[in-house]
Design a protein around this motif. Structure first.
Motif, short mmCIF file in Angstrom:
data_model
loop_
_atom_site.label_atom_id
_atom_site.label_comp_id
_atom_site.label_asym_id
_atom_site.label_seq_id
_atom_site.Cartn_x
_atom_site.Cartn_y
_atom_site.Cartn_z
N LEU A 215 0.96 -1.21 0.23
CA LEU A 215 -0.23 -0.43 -0.09
C LEU A 215 0.79 1.62 0.33
N THR B 26 -0.29 4.22 0.43
CA THR B 26 -0.15 5.38 1.56
C THR B 26 0.36 4.27 3.26
N PRO C 298 0.41 1.62 6.58
CA PRO C 298 -0.42 1.17 7.71
C PRO C 298 -1.60 2.51 7.97
N LEU C 299 -3.03 1.27 7.94
CA LEU C 299 -3.78 2.58 8.31
C LEU C 299 -4.20 2.69 10.11
N GLU C 300 -4.48 3.83 10.32
CA GLU C 300 -4.44 4.00 11.81
C GLU C 300 -5.98 4.11 11.68
N GLU D 19 -8.74 6.11 10.47
CA GLU D 19 -8.50 6.01 9.20
C GLU D 19 -9.24 4.44 8.46
N ALA D 20 -8.68 3.37 8.49
CA ALA D 20 -9.30 1.95 8.66
C ALA D 20 -11.24 2.31 8.96
N GLU D 21 -11.60 2.70 10.16
CA GLU D 21 -13.25 2.64 9.82
C GLU D 21 -13.60 3.89 8.86
N ARG D 22 -13.17 4.55 8.77
CA ARG D 22 -13.92 5.32 7.62
C ARG D 22 -13.94 4.46 6.11
N LEU D 23 -12.85 3.86 5.91
CA LEU D 23 -12.42 3.08 4.39
C LEU D 23 -13.08 2.42 4.87
N GLU E 184 -9.85 9.27 -1.92
CA GLU E 184 -9.58 8.02 -0.87
C GLU E 184 -9.56 7.03 -1.22
N PHE F 244 -5.73 4.84 -0.79
CA PHE F 244 -6.03 3.62 -0.58
C PHE F 244 -5.91 2.28 -1.29
#
Length: 119
Positions: A22, A24, A26-28, A31-35, A111, A115
């Motif tokens: 990826l 970008t 690793p996701l925080e 951000e993971a919840e939004r995606l 966005e 990702f």
């Protein structure tokens, strides 16, 4: 005899072309919840059809009245699924008299694209 021929599997194309990751990182959590919310909204075939129809109009707004006829689905079904897409932040909704008009939110697609950009 190679391991791939012994198992009957073709060699991995990833190993011959290099690994992907990826862009970008690793996701925080936020951000993971939004995606996840965006991807969940996109996980329904009817919502994908609605979204693709609206997105195909470019920057133009699309009347809900046009979605029923074009896609062959009922008004309550259009309302249910467009609400999910609006709540996820993929569409905007503007009420004009009796009808709702929808348009895409380009930033949400940017966005998702960022990702999903595997390099």
């Amino acid at each position: 005899m190679t391991a791939s021929s012994a198992t009957g599997h073709a060699p991995s194309t990833a190993s011959s072309q290099g690994c992907c990751s990826l862009s970008t990182g690793p996701l925080e959590i936020a951000e993971a919840e939004r995606l996840a919310a965006l991807l969940k909204a996109l996980s329904d075939p009817t919502r994908l059809r609605l979204l693709s129809h609206i997105a195909s109009q470019g920057c133009e707004t699309v009347c809900a009245c046009d979605l029923t006829k074009e896609l062959g689905i009922s008004q309550p079904t259009v309302s249910h699924h467009t609400k999910k897409l609006v709540d996820a932040g993929l569409l905007t909704r503007e009420q004009r008299g009796r009808w709702a008009y929808y348009s895409v939110i380009p930033a949400a697609f940017a966005e998702l694209q960022a990702f999903l950009d595997l390099t």
